[in-house]
Structures are given as structure tokens and as C-alpha cells.
Design a protein around this motif. Structure first.
Motif, short mmCIF file in Angstrom:
data_model
loop_
_atom_site.label_atom_id
_atom_site.label_comp_id
_atom_site.label_asym_id
_atom_site.label_seq_id
_atom_site.Cartn_x
_atom_site.Cartn_y
_atom_site.Cartn_z
N LYS A 134 28.76 39.25 29.89
CA LYS A 134 27.34 39.05 29.62
C LYS A 134 26.99 37.57 29.48
CE LYS A 134 25.81 40.36 25.56
NZ LYS A 134 25.35 41.24 24.45
N ARG A 135 27.84 36.80 28.83
CA ARG A 135 27.54 35.40 28.54
C ARG A 135 27.89 34.46 29.70
NH1 ARG A 135 27.25 33.82 22.92
NH2 ARG A 135 27.16 35.66 21.57
N LEU A 136 29.04 34.70 30.34
CA LEU A 136 29.56 33.74 31.30
C LEU A 136 29.59 34.26 32.74
CD1 LEU A 136 32.62 32.30 29.31
CD2 LEU A 136 30.28 31.42 29.42
N GLY A 137 29.35 35.56 32.93
CA GLY A 137 29.36 36.10 34.28
C GLY A 137 30.74 36.32 34.85
N VAL A 138 31.75 36.56 33.97
CA VAL A 138 33.07 36.90 34.48
C VAL A 138 33.06 38.35 34.98
CG1 VAL A 138 34.16 35.30 32.86
CG2 VAL A 138 34.00 37.74 32.29
N LYS A 139 34.05 38.71 35.77
CA LYS A 139 34.17 40.06 36.29
C LYS A 139 35.36 40.76 35.65
CE LYS A 139 32.29 38.73 40.82
NZ LYS A 139 32.57 38.63 42.28
N ILE A 140 35.19 42.03 35.32
CA ILE A 140 36.26 42.81 34.71
C ILE A 140 36.77 43.82 35.73
CG2 ILE A 140 36.90 44.33 32.80
CD1 ILE A 140 34.35 43.25 31.36
N ILE A 141 38.04 43.72 36.07
CA ILE A 141 38.67 44.65 37.01
C ILE A 141 39.77 45.40 36.27
CG2 ILE A 141 39.95 44.89 39.17
CD1 ILE A 141 37.17 43.83 39.62
N HIS A 142 39.76 46.72 36.39
CA HIS A 142 40.76 47.54 35.72
C HIS A 142 41.87 47.96 36.69
CE1 HIS A 142 37.49 48.00 32.74
NE2 HIS A 142 38.50 48.10 31.89
N ILE A 143 43.08 47.94 36.21
CA ILE A 143 44.23 48.42 36.97
C ILE A 143 44.25 49.95 36.89
CG2 ILE A 143 46.75 48.31 37.22
CD1 ILE A 143 46.51 45.75 35.32
N ASN A 144 44.45 50.61 38.00
CA ASN A 144 44.52 52.07 37.99
C ASN A 144 45.73 52.54 37.19
OD1 ASN A 144 42.29 52.24 39.67
ND2 ASN A 144 43.52 52.33 41.54
N ASN A 145 45.60 53.72 36.62
CA ASN A 145 46.73 54.34 35.94
C ASN A 145 47.59 55.11 36.93
OD1 ASN A 145 46.43 53.48 33.30
ND2 ASN A 145 45.13 55.20 32.71
N ALA A 146 48.88 55.15 36.65
CA ALA A 146 49.79 56.02 37.40
C ALA A 146 49.56 57.46 36.96
CB ALA A 146 51.23 55.60 37.15
N ALA A 147 49.97 58.40 37.79
CA ALA A 147 49.77 59.81 37.47
C ALA A 147 50.46 60.20 36.17
CB ALA A 147 50.30 60.67 38.62
N ILE A 148 51.60 59.59 35.88
CA ILE A 148 52.34 59.92 34.68
C ILE A 148 51.76 59.23 33.44
CG2 ILE A 148 54.02 58.02 34.82
CD1 ILE A 148 56.18 60.03 33.99
N GLY A 149 50.89 58.26 33.66
CA GLY A 149 50.31 57.49 32.57
C GLY A 149 50.81 56.05 32.61
N GLY A 150 50.03 55.15 32.03
CA GLY A 150 50.38 53.73 32.09
C GLY A 150 49.93 53.11 33.39
N VAL A 151 50.01 51.79 33.46
CA VAL A 151 49.49 51.11 34.64
C VAL A 151 50.29 51.48 35.89
CG1 VAL A 151 48.62 49.15 33.29
CG2 VAL A 151 50.90 49.02 34.30
N ASP A 152 49.57 51.59 36.98
CA ASP A 152 50.19 51.77 38.30
C ASP A 152 50.68 50.39 38.74
OD1 ASP A 152 50.56 51.79 41.12
OD2 ASP A 152 49.32 53.58 41.27
N LEU A 153 51.98 50.20 38.78
CA LEU A 153 52.54 48.88 39.04
C LEU A 153 52.19 48.38 40.44
CD1 LEU A 153 56.01 49.39 37.33
CD2 LEU A 153 54.09 48.04 36.48
N ASN A 154 52.10 49.28 41.40
CA ASN A 154 51.70 48.87 42.75
C ASN A 154 50.26 48.39 42.77
OD1 ASN A 154 54.18 49.48 44.01
ND2 ASN A 154 53.62 51.64 44.18
N ASP A 155 49.39 49.08 42.03
CA ASP A 155 47.99 48.66 41.95
C ASP A 155 47.87 47.33 41.22
OD1 ASP A 155 45.19 49.40 42.53
OD2 ASP A 155 45.00 49.34 40.34
#
Length: 416
Positions: free
Chosen positions: A138-159
Motif C-alpha cells: 500500500k505504501r511503496l507499491g511492492v508486489k507480493i507473490i506467493h509460492i504454491n504449496n505442494a500437494a502434501i503441504g509446504g512450499v512446492d520447491l519447483n515453484d
């Protein structure tokens, strides 16, 4: 099952003997009053931690606050030495803070964001971190990108790898263990991906790892984790005082001149009317004023943890939390929510046709401490699971199998 003197019941596979657990409990006054399964909120302090604080407060009352901290300078210095041993770094890399959020805010505010910069983060991040990202957006105009989750849970390392190279983010932000789930993110694999990326883009991206829930549960080695910042609270599994935290800052970040946005007179020296000189070490992230009794208490808590051994603590926490999940899952109408290839000491569940306040309050009447979590604490995670609330139980190494069984039987009775 192991049964021993004074009814200390421990599960098969316990890394501690009944005598050891009895000693931990004898050294922890709170275990005589409650079944404490809210260590992810605040662990029961060992008596040595409580006494260290009381002794210093008494000294302050007798000779004055500034004078007491000067007299106990060696004990204050020992906090930095103990924290460095805990995280495998130098004392000059460690700052004392008021909380994990205080640590995180200091680290985040030191990242030199520009409009359009990307924050790459996981979907199971701590709520305050995500709100701070949104504030920066809101203040600085940065962008937030989320890493997809793996099917088992936790971050998808390839993503994660794909998005690192695609977006070249200014910040990679990972929460090791989220506050509303037993998930343990694969931080060693994340470190390997980040290190490979730095070989190509050495100056593009800073990395903050939120270890609020993992410090005190397991061994954390910043040399292996490869993070530039590690934010920690000391009141949870480290069993330190409330109002305490720690922040690790890498040599790379210090040498680059990173500093918190609101650096104060402890972190910098006012040299001329228009200039200041930052401290060369991590103290540039500290404020002038904090409660020295809590610094000394935290030092005692770290010493206590290290004496027991982080690896042994981790094995016992995983054992007790795994048993808790298994027993809860066997109860009709209960859904255990935790995902991930590895799960830690936070056990979360919902109950069909019940509510969190009723469950928590009824357990409290039975002197069993748990806590409720709500959608606003983890919007992405809760929406993916299709829930509005969860109850969180978080055992520690001083808990017994008998306490877990009492908790399980109490839950059965409450939801009947």
C-alpha cells in the motif's frame, strides 16, 4: 508404554528417561498446576529462568536500574554468547529484541524496497508478516507473490525455484513453522535453492526466515539455513520470558550496511548535526531501552535448552505431538488439520458441530491449556482447508503421556 515412579508415563521411543522428565517437571513450577499444552503460545519457564529475572529486579530495586545493568554486564553479554551458540554464529550477529515481530519488523524495514519490487513468500506465513507485506504494498507499491504449496503441504520447491528466477525478488520470506499448523517447511532444501540462485544473482535478493515457532523445538544452524535474517521469539519453545526475542543478522547484511528504518541511539552514534554512524554489529537493530531482567532470563533459558540438547528436544516433541494427532484423529467428529512431509509440535484440529471457545474454556476448567486459532490468523491456509477456526495443542518435552491421555479423554467428554 513406560510406567515409572510417581506416575511419570512416557511413550515407547522416548529419548528421555522417566527420571529426566521428572527432573524437568520438578524444575518447572507450572507443571504442578496445569497440563500445559500451549507451548506454541508461551512455554512454562524453568524455575532458573524465573529466579534470574527476580534476582535482577530485586537488584534494580536496591541499587537502581542503570547501576544494576552495569553490575551485571557479564550476564548481559552472555546472552549474545549463548544466542550465538544456539544458532551457530558470532555474538556480533545477534540482537536482543522485544519479540519475534519486533525482530521481523526491524529486518523487514532494513530491506531497501522500491516501487515494483517483489516479495516472494509462502502461503503459510505468519499473519503479522503478511499484514506488513500488505502495508508495504500500500505504501511503496511492492508486489507480493506467493509460492504454491505442494500437494502434501509446504512450499512446492519447483515453484519456488521457478519464481525466484522469474521475478528476481527483493525479498524471499519464509515462515519455518506457521502459528496455526504443525507444518515444518523444508528449509534445508529452500536454502540449497537459494544458495544456487545467489551464485547467479548475488545481490538481488535478501532472505528472512521466521523461526518464531521452531526456535527451542529443534536445532537451528544459520550457516546451513543460508538466511540473511532469522527472527525468533524466546517465550515459546525456548521457555524464556515474555517480551523477549532475538534477531540474527548475517555478515553479508551487516557489511552491506542494512539497518532498521528507525535506528536509534543504541544502534547508531550521532556524529555531526547532519550525520550518524551505525554500529558495526547487530546491535544496530536494538533499541536503547529494554528490560535487562528479561535479557538475563533469556540467557538462562538458552543455557537450559542447550544443556538438555536441541536434537533430543526435537525428537521428544515430534513423538508427543505425533501421538496427540493419532489419538485425536481416532475421535469421531474431529478432523486433524496438519499437513506436510514433516510435522512439529503444533497440533491443530476442528470439531464438527462445536466451537473453539467452548472447547478451550472447558479444557481450561480442567486445568488443561490449549488455544484457539481463527481464519484471520492464516487466511490462505484456512481458506484452503475450508475452515473458520481450529484448536491448537502444542506439547513440549516436559509433558507426559499421562497428560496427553488426560487431554484426549477430556476432549471426548467435552464434545460428547
Amino acid at each position: 508404554m513406560i510406567v515409572s515412579d510417581n506416575q511419570i508415563l512416557l511413550p515407547t521411543g522416548s529419548v528421555f528417561t522417566a527420571a529426566e522428565v521428572k527432573q524437568f517437571r520438578n524444575e518447572t513450577a507450572g507443571t504442578k498446576n496445569v497440563i500445559h499444552l500451549n507451548n506454541a503460545g508461551a512455554g512454562l519457564m524453568p524455575d532458573v529462568v524465573t529466579q534470574a529475572q527476580l534476582d535482577h529486579i530485586k537488584l534494580e530495586a536496591e541499587i537502581g536500574g542503570y547501576e544494576a545493568s552495569a553490575l551485571r554486564a557479564a550476564a548481559v553479554k552472555a546472552f549474545y554468547e549463548q544466542a550465538a551458540l544456539l544458532f551457530n554464529c558470532k555474538p556480533s550477529n545477534m540482537a536482543f529484541t522485544a519479540s519475534a515481530t519486533d525482530s521481523y519488523t526491524g529486518a523487514l524495514s532494513s530491506i531497501p524496497f522500491n516501487t515494483g519490487d517483489v516479495i516472494l513468500t509462502d502461503c503459510d506465513d505468519f499473519v503479522s508478516n503478511q499484514i506488513q507485506f500488505l502495508s508495504l504494498q500500500k505504501r511503496l507499491g511492492v508486489k507480493i507473490i506467493h509460492i504454491n504449496n505442494a500437494a502434501i503441504g509446504g512450499v512446492d520447491l519447483n515453484d519456488l525455484k521457478d519464481k525466484l528466477y522469474k521475478y528476481l525478488p527483493k525479498l524471499l520470506a519464509i515462515t519455518h513453522i506457521p502459528t496455526n499448523s504443525g507444518l515444518v517447511q523444508p528449509v534445508n532444501e529452500i536454502a540449497n535453492i537459494y544458495e544456487e540462485y545467489l551464485n547467479i544473482y548475488p545481490d538481488k535478493t535478501w532472505y528472512i526466515l521466521d523461526a518464531c515457532q521452531s526456535a527451542g523445538q529443534m536445532k537451528l544452524d544459520v550457516q546451513k539455513l543460508k538466511c540473511d535474517f532469522l527472527s525468533v521469539t524466546c517465550r515459546k519453545f525456548l521457555r524464556g520470558p515474555r517480551g523477549t526475542g532475538a534477531l540474527y543478522i548475517s555478515d553479508k547484511a551487516l557489511h552491506a550496511g542494512l539497518e532498521p528504518l528507525f535506528i536509534d541511539m543504541r544502534g547508531a552514534e550521532w556524529t555531526t548535526k547532519d550525520t550518524y554512524k551505525q554500529q558495526p554489529d547487530a546491535k544496530r537493530y536494538e533499541d536503547w531501552e529494554f528490560a535487562y531482567s528479561t535479557v538475563i532470563g533469556t540467557k538462562a533459558a538458552i543455557e537450559y535448552c542447550r544443556t538438555i540438547g536441541e536434537e533430543k528436544i526435537w525428537q521428544q516433541v515430534k513423538l508427543l505431538s505425533g501421538i496427540t494427532r493419532e489419538k485425536l484423529a481416532a475421535i469421531d467428529r474431529i478432523s486433524v488439520l496438519d499437513k506436510g512431509p514433516e510435522q512439529g509440535g503444533l497440533v491443530t484440529f476442528t470439531v464438527k458441530d462445536s466451537g473453539p471457545v467452548h472447547i478451550v474454556n472447558e479444557l481450561l476448567k480442567r486445568k488443561i491449556n490449549v488455544v484457539a486459532s481463527y481464519r484471520a490468523f492464516g487466511v490462505i491456509d484456512f481458506d484452503e482447508k475450508g475452515i473458520e477456526w481450529a484448536v491448537r495443542a502444542s506439547p513440549h518435552y516436559y509433558n507426559t503421556l499421562g497428560e496427553i491421555d488426560t487431554f484426549i479423554e477430556s476432549v471426548k467428554e467435552i464434545i460428547k
